[in-house]
Motif scaffolding. Structure first.
Motif, PDB file in Angstrom:
ATOM      1  N   TYR A 159     -15.433-102.837  18.677  1.00 27.33           N
ATOM      2  CA  TYR A 159     -16.105-104.133  18.561  1.00 27.33           C
ATOM      3  C   TYR A 159     -16.321-104.778  19.929  1.00 27.33           C
ATOM      4  O   TYR A 159     -17.409-105.282  20.225  1.00 27.33           O
ATOM      5  CB  TYR A 159     -15.282-105.061  17.673  1.00 27.33           C
ATOM      6  N   GLY A 190     -14.262-112.183  18.935  1.00 27.90           N
ATOM      7  CA  GLY A 190     -13.731-111.104  18.100  1.00 27.90           C
ATOM      8  C   GLY A 190     -13.218-111.543  16.747  1.00 27.90           C
ATOM      9  O   GLY A 190     -12.600-110.734  16.040  1.00 27.90           O
ATOM     10  N   ALA A 193     -14.033-109.202  13.629  1.00 31.79           N
ATOM     11  CA  ALA A 193     -13.240-107.972  13.618  1.00 31.79           C
ATOM     12  C   ALA A 193     -11.764-108.271  13.404  1.00 31.79           C
ATOM     13  O   ALA A 193     -11.067-107.521  12.700  1.00 31.79           O
ATOM     14  CB  ALA A 193     -13.442-107.210  14.925  1.00 31.79           C
ATOM     15  N   GLY A 271     -17.647-103.749  13.411  1.00 28.82           N
ATOM     16  CA  GLY A 271     -16.851-102.937  14.312  1.00 28.82           C
ATOM     17  C   GLY A 271     -17.313-101.503  14.376  1.00 28.82           C
ATOM     18  O   GLY A 271     -17.141-100.836  15.396  1.00 28.82           O
ATOM     19  N   LYS A 274     -21.298-101.675  16.271  1.00 29.74           N
ATOM     20  CA  LYS A 274     -21.451-102.190  17.630  1.00 29.74           C
ATOM     21  C   LYS A 274     -20.677-101.323  18.587  1.00 29.74           C
ATOM     22  O   LYS A 274     -19.503-101.038  18.383  1.00 29.74           O
ATOM     23  CB  LYS A 274     -20.945-103.636  17.713  1.00 29.74           C
TER      24      LYS A 274
END
Length: 275
Positions: A159, A190, A193, A271, A274
């Motif tokens: 991620y 983040g 994720a 996640g 990407k």
């Protein structure tokens, strides 16, 4: 047009059958948990005539499910917090910081995903016994962290690799240290994720039986799932009480899936695509 409808039916019918096969055991367990022992003996498959909530009360209090629930809550919460903290830091370091051996370290984490727990369970138990961590909360928490840390690191690294390097460079120019970049930039970005991997790790730890059975041999420190398996022997002649214990263990997982399934899917997809 008929071909399109036929195609939809070919997809809908197997999916409906799969959904029914998944839902039926839960409904059957809930129905049995609401029966008296006499009702179950006379006809185990019939719908209950009365809601016998005493089975849940018996499983929660007399069978020790309350204690097992608390044990699981403590262990899962601490393990997930450590997994998110260590995993997000490692993911940031492996994806954005350049140091010798970073690629090799990531490959090691990736390879660890393919090692079954059964391969390492005996050495792990011996190490934990040597440092007096068997039958303790820290021992089980560390075992959970070790087991699911590679998965967490892999997802967070994948991620964070999608975060543009220009954002980090701008943050460093503004005077942020590496820790400042992690805390102010990487952690907020983040969140999808982190939410996804946190939910998945919580479900992994909550549903675990093997690691908990190995690390927590005493009855006082059993987790919920291990406690449910022990009910089968204690209440072999009282199946409704056993079903009530199974229902207690299943409800938190079911509620998590029902209310957070979108976050789980979005986080895992992000996640995976990407980086």
């Amino acid at each position: 047009m008929s071909r399109i409808r036929l195609g939809r039916w070919l997809v809908a019918v197997p999916m409906a059958a799969l959904a029914l096969a998944t839902i039926y055991p839960l409904l059957f367990t809930a129905n049995v948990a609401m029966k008296t022992r006499r009702e179950y003996i006379l006809d185990r498959f019939s719908l209950t005539n009365t809601l016998h909530w005493e089975n849940i009360t018996t499983a929660w209090n007399r069978a020790g499910m309350a204690r097992y629930f608390l044990n699981s809550l403590i262990v899962v919460t601490c393990a997930v917090v450590l997994l998110l903290l260590i995993g997000s830091m490692a993911g940031f370091a492996l994806s954005k910081l350049r140091f010798r051996g970073s690629s090799a370290l990531f490959l090691v984490c990736l390879a660890a995903l393919f090692i079954p727990f059964q391969v390492i369970m005996v050495p792990l138990a011996r190490i934990m016994a040597d440092v007096a961590l068997i039958d303790t909360y820290p021992g089980l928490i560390l075992a959970y962290v070790a087991q699911w840390l590679p998965f967490t690191v892999f997802l967070m690294t994948s991620y964070y690799r999608a975060v543009p390097a220009e954002i980090i460079d701008a943050a460093r120019i503004d005077g942020n240290t590496v820790y400042g970049v992690y805390r102010r930039i990487m952690l907020p970005m983040g969140k999808p994720a982190l939410l996804s991997v946190g939910i998945l790790n919580a479900l992994f730890c909550w549903n675990d039986v093997l690691i908990s059975l190995l690390m927590m041999p005493s009855a006082d420190h059993r987790t919920l799932m291990v406690g449910v398996t022990s009910l089968r022997g204690q209440y072999s002649d009282d199946i409704p009480t056993f079903a009530a214990g199974v229902l207690i263990a299943a409800v938190p997982v079911l509620v998590t899936y029902l209310f957070l399934q979108r976050q789980i899917a979005d986080g895992v997809t992000a996640g995976a695509t990407k980086g």
